[in-house]
Design a protein around this motif. Structure first.
Motif, PDB file in Angstrom:
ATOM      1  N   GLY A   1     -10.231  21.074  24.222  1.00 59.70           N
ATOM      2  CA  GLY A   1      -9.907  19.678  24.016  1.00 59.70           C
ATOM      3  C   GLY A   1     -11.123  18.885  23.571  1.00 59.70           C
ATOM      4  O   GLY A   1     -12.121  19.441  23.105  1.00 59.70           O
ATOM      5  N   MET A   2     -11.062  17.574  23.738  1.00 60.87           N
ATOM      6  CA  MET A   2     -12.195  16.698  23.437  1.00 60.87           C
ATOM      7  C   MET A   2     -11.966  15.404  24.203  1.00 60.87           C
ATOM      8  O   MET A   2     -10.823  15.055  24.546  1.00 60.87           O
ATOM      9  CB  MET A   2     -12.317  16.445  21.939  1.00 60.87           C
ATOM     10  N   VAL A   3     -13.042  14.711  24.492  1.00 67.13           N
ATOM     11  CA  VAL A   3     -12.928  13.484  25.280  1.00 67.13           C
ATOM     12  C   VAL A   3     -12.147  12.436  24.515  1.00 67.13           C
ATOM     13  O   VAL A   3     -11.186  11.836  25.032  1.00 67.13           O
ATOM     14  CB  VAL A   3     -14.318  12.950  25.666  1.00 67.13           C
ATOM     15  N   GLU A   4     -12.525  12.222  23.255  1.00 66.67           N
ATOM     16  CA  GLU A   4     -11.844  11.233  22.430  1.00 66.67           C
ATOM     17  C   GLU A   4     -12.150  11.501  20.968  1.00 66.67           C
ATOM     18  O   GLU A   4     -13.075  12.234  20.624  1.00 66.67           O
ATOM     19  CB  GLU A   4     -12.263   9.803  22.797  1.00 66.67           C
ATOM     20  N   ALA A   5     -11.364  10.904  20.110  1.00 67.04           N
ATOM     21  CA  ALA A   5     -11.604  10.946  18.670  1.00 67.04           C
ATOM     22  C   ALA A   5     -10.929   9.739  18.050  1.00 67.04           C
ATOM     23  O   ALA A   5     -10.058   9.102  18.662  1.00 67.04           O
ATOM     24  CB  ALA A   5     -11.061  12.236  18.052  1.00 67.04           C
ATOM     25  N   THR A   6     -11.321   9.435  16.824  1.00 66.56           N
ATOM     26  CA  THR A   6     -10.714   8.326  16.096  1.00 66.56           C
ATOM     27  C   THR A   6      -9.592   8.849  15.217  1.00 66.56           C
ATOM     28  O   THR A   6      -9.777   9.832  14.491  1.00 66.56           O
ATOM     29  CB  THR A   6     -11.763   7.621  15.223  1.00 66.56           C
TER      30      THR A   6
ATOM     31  N   MET B   1      -8.895   7.234  20.527  1.00 66.96           N
ATOM     32  CA  MET B   1      -7.878   7.697  21.464  1.00 66.96           C
ATOM     33  C   MET B   1      -8.433   8.839  22.293  1.00 66.96           C
ATOM     34  O   MET B   1      -9.287   9.604  21.832  1.00 66.96           O
ATOM     35  CB  MET B   1      -6.642   8.201  20.705  1.00 66.96           C
ATOM     36  N   ASP B   2      -7.938   8.977  23.540  1.00 64.55           N
ATOM     37  CA  ASP B   2      -8.291  10.153  24.320  1.00 64.55           C
ATOM     38  C   ASP B   2      -7.425  11.323  23.873  1.00 64.55           C
ATOM     39  O   ASP B   2      -6.506  11.170  23.062  1.00 64.55           O
ATOM     40  CB  ASP B   2      -8.171   9.885  25.818  1.00 64.55           C
ATOM     41  N   PHE B   3      -7.716  12.515  24.398  1.00 64.69           N
ATOM     42  CA  PHE B   3      -7.051  13.723  23.914  1.00 64.69           C
ATOM     43  C   PHE B   3      -5.546  13.685  24.161  1.00 64.69           C
ATOM     44  O   PHE B   3      -4.757  14.130  23.314  1.00 64.69           O
ATOM     45  CB  PHE B   3      -7.671  14.957  24.574  1.00 64.69           C
ATOM     46  N   ARG B   4      -5.135  13.132  25.290  1.00 71.27           N
ATOM     47  CA  ARG B   4      -3.699  13.055  25.579  1.00 71.27           C
ATOM     48  C   ARG B   4      -2.977  12.197  24.545  1.00 71.27           C
ATOM     49  O   ARG B   4      -1.904  12.555  24.058  1.00 71.27           O
ATOM     50  CB  ARG B   4      -3.473  12.511  26.985  1.00 71.27           C
TER      51      ARG B   4
ATOM     52  N   GLY C   1     -15.709  13.765  15.205  1.00 76.55           N
ATOM     53  CA  GLY C   1     -15.067  12.747  16.028  1.00 76.55           C
ATOM     54  C   GLY C   1     -13.946  12.000  15.361  1.00 76.55           C
ATOM     55  O   GLY C   1     -13.479  10.989  15.901  1.00 76.55           O
ATOM     56  N   VAL C   2     -13.470  12.485  14.217  1.00 76.23           N
ATOM     57  CA  VAL C   2     -12.372  11.828  13.500  1.00 76.23           C
ATOM     58  C   VAL C   2     -11.274  12.858  13.258  1.00 76.23           C
ATOM     59  O   VAL C   2     -11.534  13.941  12.712  1.00 76.23           O
ATOM     60  CB  VAL C   2     -12.837  11.236  12.155  1.00 76.23           C
ATOM     61  N   ALA C   3     -10.058  12.520  13.664  1.00 75.77           N
ATOM     62  CA  ALA C   3      -8.912  13.397  13.440  1.00 75.77           C
ATOM     63  C   ALA C   3      -8.215  12.995  12.149  1.00 75.77           C
ATOM     64  O   ALA C   3      -7.873  11.824  11.963  1.00 75.77           O
ATOM     65  CB  ALA C   3      -7.930  13.305  14.608  1.00 75.77           C
TER      66      ALA C   3
END
Length: 475
Positions: free
Chosen positions: A349-354, A360-363, A376-378
């Motif tokens: 997973g990852m803590v967060e990404a844009t 946003m957080d991973f969930r 860090g960008v999806a």
């Protein structure tokens, strides 16, 4: 020839884990050859089982999987009018060709997807000889999995076949896997399944070579043949071996390499390898193309039957392919350094990404169908990852901090593999797609000599669709 039942074959497979444009040629009648994207059927399973409904490319008559082989010489132009007869919009990417940006087919970055009933004219020069392919680049994890892929072979201008040490002929082998039901139909309704996308991707359970289940190819005793291998699977990495045949690698992703002996070669999705094989000097029943490594983790994909009159072998070492002579020289001393950090997926997973401008957080990312990120960008299609001045050398550190391998593809350019985990690569292979294992860091470099907006993405197409997509600009 030994044959496999469909059930036994499925069981085995499931166990496997730019050059500038030249002046345009005129067309006497003012028309272009048409490449249709259409619906069709294919005999993907052994004879006697039902045919499979597929999406396919066609130039004349019904569509086929793989699509019709397009073959030109280096420096010649490919002109095709795409006619979309599918129920979805589509586009064609000409994978590995250092192409004019407007012809790259990377929807929606370089063109709008072609709607049902619409057309798009592709017209470009193939500057470099080698083994390439073409495939859908819109909803590609579904459209490629339905069959929209075909070989594009660019022949050497300098003669090679038939020369001392070279092969006497060649075979194109398009390797694929399919996720099929027991009745031979494609498994539907799971194209956007996040569980598969967050792991290794959407794996098939039925393998084909040139659209056939366990085909046989004939080799004469002592014959030397060039195999052009293309992995068109959406997500499956293919470890390839050719037991019983003396194998020599001569090209990767179209670019020549110094000939070297080969035991096992891993081909990530989209990667190609040209392999020269020497058949045994005496006739034997057959040998096989094998995928997988280790006992209990292998599947035979095709057979090579050694039969007929022997060939008089000259005994020379395998002759290298002609050099491209078109790639500009790297200037690493003044290179522009660009990191590419890969994160996400199951088990990490990852803590967060844009995503779409919002952190946003991973969930929350997974609730939007995103599981992966670059830097860090999806699915970062809003802004370029970086810009490079035309002619500048770009050095990229590709760091995989996920639990799964990724095949990273750079559009419009070929790059040199510099190192893995800080160990210099002994071959400095030139590629357009590189396989990066879990927790591995790979350095590549290329000269940004092709202006335009160019995609960079994971060619495990499930990973691409769920976040591993970005682009850079050369100006």
């Amino acid at each position: 020839m030994t044959s496999l039942s469909r059930r036994s074959f499925v069981t085995c497979l499931s166990a496997l884990g730019a050059a500038p444009l030249l002046p345009k040629r005129s067309h006497a009648d003012g028309t272009q050859a048409v490449l249709r994207a259409t619906t069709s059927t294919a005999q993907l399973t052994p004879e006697g089982f039902p045919r499979t409904d597929v999406w396919a490319y066609a130039q004349k008559g019904a569509g086929s999987v793989p699509g019709p082989e397009i073959r030109v010489k280096a420096g010649e132009r490919v002109t095709r009018r795409l006619l979309n007869e599918l129920p979805q919009s589509t586009a064609v990417h000409w994978h590995g060709i250092r192409i004019d940006n407007a012809m790259d087919g990377a929807a929606p970055l370089t063109q709008d997807p072609v709607p049902t009933g619409g057309t798009f004219d592709y017209d470009f020069v193939c500057p470099d000889p080698g083994t390439y392919w073409y495939h859908s680049h819109n909803r590609s994890r579904e459209q490629v999995a339905r069959g929209l892929a075909g070989p594009l072979i660019v022949e050497d201008v300098e003669p090679w076949l038939g020369l001392p040490g070279a092969a006497t002929r060649e075979l194109t082998l398009v390797l694929d896997d399919w996720l099929l039901n027991e009745d031979g139909s494609i498994v539907e309704g799971r194209w956007d399944e996040l569980h598969a996308a967050a792991h290794a991707g959407r794996m098939g359970n039925t393998g084909t070579v040139n659209g056939q289940s366990f085909p046989g190819f004939s080799l004469r005793p002592a014959e030397r043949v060039r195999l052009r291998m293309i992995n068109v699977a959406t997500d499956r990495i293919m470890p390839i071996s050719l037991p019983g045949l003396s194998s020599t690698l001569v090209a990767l992703d179209g670019h020549p390499v110094a000939p070297r002996k080969l035991e096992v070669l891993e081909l990530a999705p989209a990667q190609r390898a040209d392999i020269v094989v020497d058949a045994p000097v005496t006739s034997t029943e057959m040998t096989n193309l094998v995928l997988g490594t280790g006992r209990g983790n292998q599947v035979e994909f095709a057979s090579f039957n050694i039969e007929g009159e022997p060939v008089q072998r000259s005994g020379e070492d395998v002759r290298p392919l002609p050099s491209w002579k078109t790639l500009p020289k790297l200037d690493l001393a003044t290179a522009q350094n660009q990191p590419l950090l890969m994160e996400g997926g199951a088990m990490r997973g990852m803590v967060e990404a844009t995503y779409q401008g919002e952190k946003m957080d991973f969930r929350e990312l997974t609730s939007r169908g995103m599981a992966w990120a670059f830097n860090g960008v999806a699915h970062g299609m809003g802004e370029p990852m970086f810009e490079a001045r035309l002619g500048r050398t770009v050095r990229m550190e590709l760091a995989n901090r996920s639990a799964f391998p990724h095949g990273i593809h750079v559009h419009g350019h070929h790059f040199t593999l510099l190192s893995r985990n800080s160990v210099p690569d002994p071959h400095k292979d030139v590629r357009d797609t590189v396989l990066i294992q879990a927790d591995e860091t790979v350095e590549i470099a290329f000269v940004a000599d092709n202006p335009g907006k160019w995609m960079i993405h994971c060619h495990m197409l499930s990973h691409q669709a769920s976040g591993m997509m970005g682009w850079f600009k050369v100006n």
